[in-house]
Design an enzyme around this catalytic site. Structure first.
Site, PDB file in Angstrom:
ATOM      1  N   THR A  52       0.880  -1.167  -0.064  1.00 45.39           N
ATOM      2  CA  THR A  52       0.109  -0.027   0.076  1.00 45.39           C
ATOM      3  C   THR A  52       0.896   1.341  -0.019  1.00 45.39           C
ATOM      4  O   THR A  52       0.333   2.301  -0.632  1.00 45.39           O
ATOM      5  CB  THR A  52      -1.099   0.020   1.252  1.00 45.39           C
ATOM      6  OG1 THR A  52      -1.646  -1.355   1.215  1.00 45.39           O
ATOM      7  CG2 THR A  52      -1.834   1.088   1.164  1.00 45.39           C
ATOM      8  N   TYR A 140       5.424 -12.462   4.831  1.00 45.43           N
ATOM      9  CA  TYR A 140       4.648 -11.654   3.886  1.00 45.43           C
ATOM     10  C   TYR A 140       3.895 -12.554   2.745  1.00 45.43           C
ATOM     11  O   TYR A 140       4.770 -12.552   1.608  1.00 45.43           O
ATOM     12  CB  TYR A 140       4.742 -10.120   3.654  1.00 45.43           C
ATOM     13  CG  TYR A 140       3.782  -9.517   3.012  1.00 45.43           C
ATOM     14  CD1 TYR A 140       2.403  -9.798   2.598  1.00 45.43           C
ATOM     15  CD2 TYR A 140       3.879  -7.995   2.574  1.00 45.43           C
ATOM     16  CE1 TYR A 140       1.459  -8.983   2.107  1.00 45.43           C
ATOM     17  CE2 TYR A 140       3.091  -7.407   1.949  1.00 45.43           C
ATOM     18  CZ  TYR A 140       1.893  -7.718   1.797  1.00 45.43           C
ATOM     19  OH  TYR A 140       1.055  -6.644   0.856  1.00 45.43           O
ATOM     20  N   LYS A 168       1.839 -12.061   7.611  1.00 44.30           N
ATOM     21  CA  LYS A 168       0.825 -11.328   7.148  1.00 44.30           C
ATOM     22  C   LYS A 168       0.321 -12.247   5.910  1.00 44.30           C
ATOM     23  O   LYS A 168       1.251 -12.343   5.003  1.00 44.30           O
ATOM     24  CB  LYS A 168       1.147 -10.082   6.666  1.00 44.30           C
ATOM     25  CG  LYS A 168       0.084  -9.233   5.910  1.00 44.30           C
ATOM     26  CD  LYS A 168       0.252  -7.930   5.434  1.00 44.30           C
ATOM     27  CE  LYS A 168      -1.101  -7.236   4.610  1.00 44.30           C
ATOM     28  NZ  LYS A 168      -0.479  -6.011   3.740  1.00 44.30           N
TER      29      LYS A 168
END
Length: 301
Positions: A52, A140, A168
């Site tokens: 992001t 991740y 994550k």
């Protein structure tokens, strides 16, 4: 290297955008204001220079600056997670060591992209990164973006490494997320964090420790409430907040990521700036539809 203290990732951790000026340069003032806005609304950590945060368009020097500003402005109020994503192990180790020099609390390491490493190569990659830092490392997994998946068996193996503290999971596949949780549930010092904002409540029900959430840029209080109400035993309230959040996450398809997040912040009066080209601005129609979503959520008038 080993971490000096045990680190437990938990709660709602916004995947923070990188505000840019009109010339595409990092907007430090806007970034500092955004970090305080997020902390003031009850988030439990800050994840900078991630997907992001448009990590793919930042130089190592720019990343160092953002890590430094984030740690300085946060001042220990919440942990700072630094994205140290690279295609090669060498690049990832370099960025991880920069984050450590900048005094980040932990790093988040996306699987390599463009390449298609097998599970043994991914194991070697993360093991090498972990050995070359004293920071806690968060795996991740984001196969929709990278085309590379960490298997549950690989995560189970990596979770045994002392300073690999969690994962994550942005796969969007609850079966995969549930397997990550099932296979590591015997480890008190390993956390599974949901990376798909529509699955925060579902993940908590399975035993996830929280979420690294892009929507938490725009609705930090609402995202934090999903977690806080769940922990307090208000499952009905937590689920209702999850339902309220869902339309914002589903609206991500209105523009090229992360345009919807930056446009939403702009509509809230928070300076986010443009996305890095080739990601362009949203159309008038897309903005109108996004405004309707935010209005119906009660985020804007």
């Amino acid at each position: 290297m080993q971490p000096t203290t045990r680190f437990k990732p938990k709660g709602i951790i916004p995947a923070v955008i990188t505000p840019l000026n009109g010339d595409g340069k990092f907007n430090e003032l806007a970034f500092r204001k955004l970090l305080n806005y997020l902390i003031d609304n009850g988030v439990h950590g800050l994840f900078v220079v991630g997907t992001t945060g448009e990590f793919y368009g930042l130089t190592p020097e720019e990343k160092r600056e953002i890590y430094t500003v984030a740690v300085e402005e946060t001042g220990g109020r919440v942990p700072v997670y630094a994205g140290t994503n690279g295609i090669t192990t060498r690049e990832t180790v370099l960025l991880t060591q920069i984050a450590e020099e900048c005094r980040a609390d932990a790093v988040s390491v996306l699987t390599p992209m463009f390449l298609s490493p097998n599970q043994n190569e991914l194991t070697d990659h993360y093991t090498t990164v972990a050995k070359n830092t004293s920071l806690p490392v968060i795996l991740y997994n984001n196969p929709p973006k990278t085309g590379v998946s960490l298997s549950p068996a690989t995560v189970e193996k990596l979770a045994e490494i002392n300073n690999i503290a969690g994962i994550k999971d942005s796969s969007g596949d609850m079966t995969v997320g549930a397997e990550f949780i099932r296979l590591t549930r015997h480890l008190d010092d390993f956390s599974v964090l949901m990376g798909r904002d529509t699955l925060i409540y579902g993940g908590l029900c399975y035993g996830a420790a929280g979420s690294i959430a892009a929507c938490a840029n725009v609705a930090p209080g609402l995202c934090a409430d999903i977690y806080e109400k769940f922990i307090a035993g208000d499952l009905k309230g937590s689920l209702e907040d999850q339902f309220r959040l869902a339309p914002l996450r589903l609206a991500f398809t209105l523009g090229t990521f992360p345009a919807v997040i930056k446009e939403s912040l702009t509509l809230l009066g928070i300076d986010a700036g443009p996305c890095m080209p080739p990601a362009g601005p949203m159309t008038i129609d897309e903005r109108s539809r996004l405004r309707k979503v935010l209005t119906e959520m009660g985020l804007i008038d």
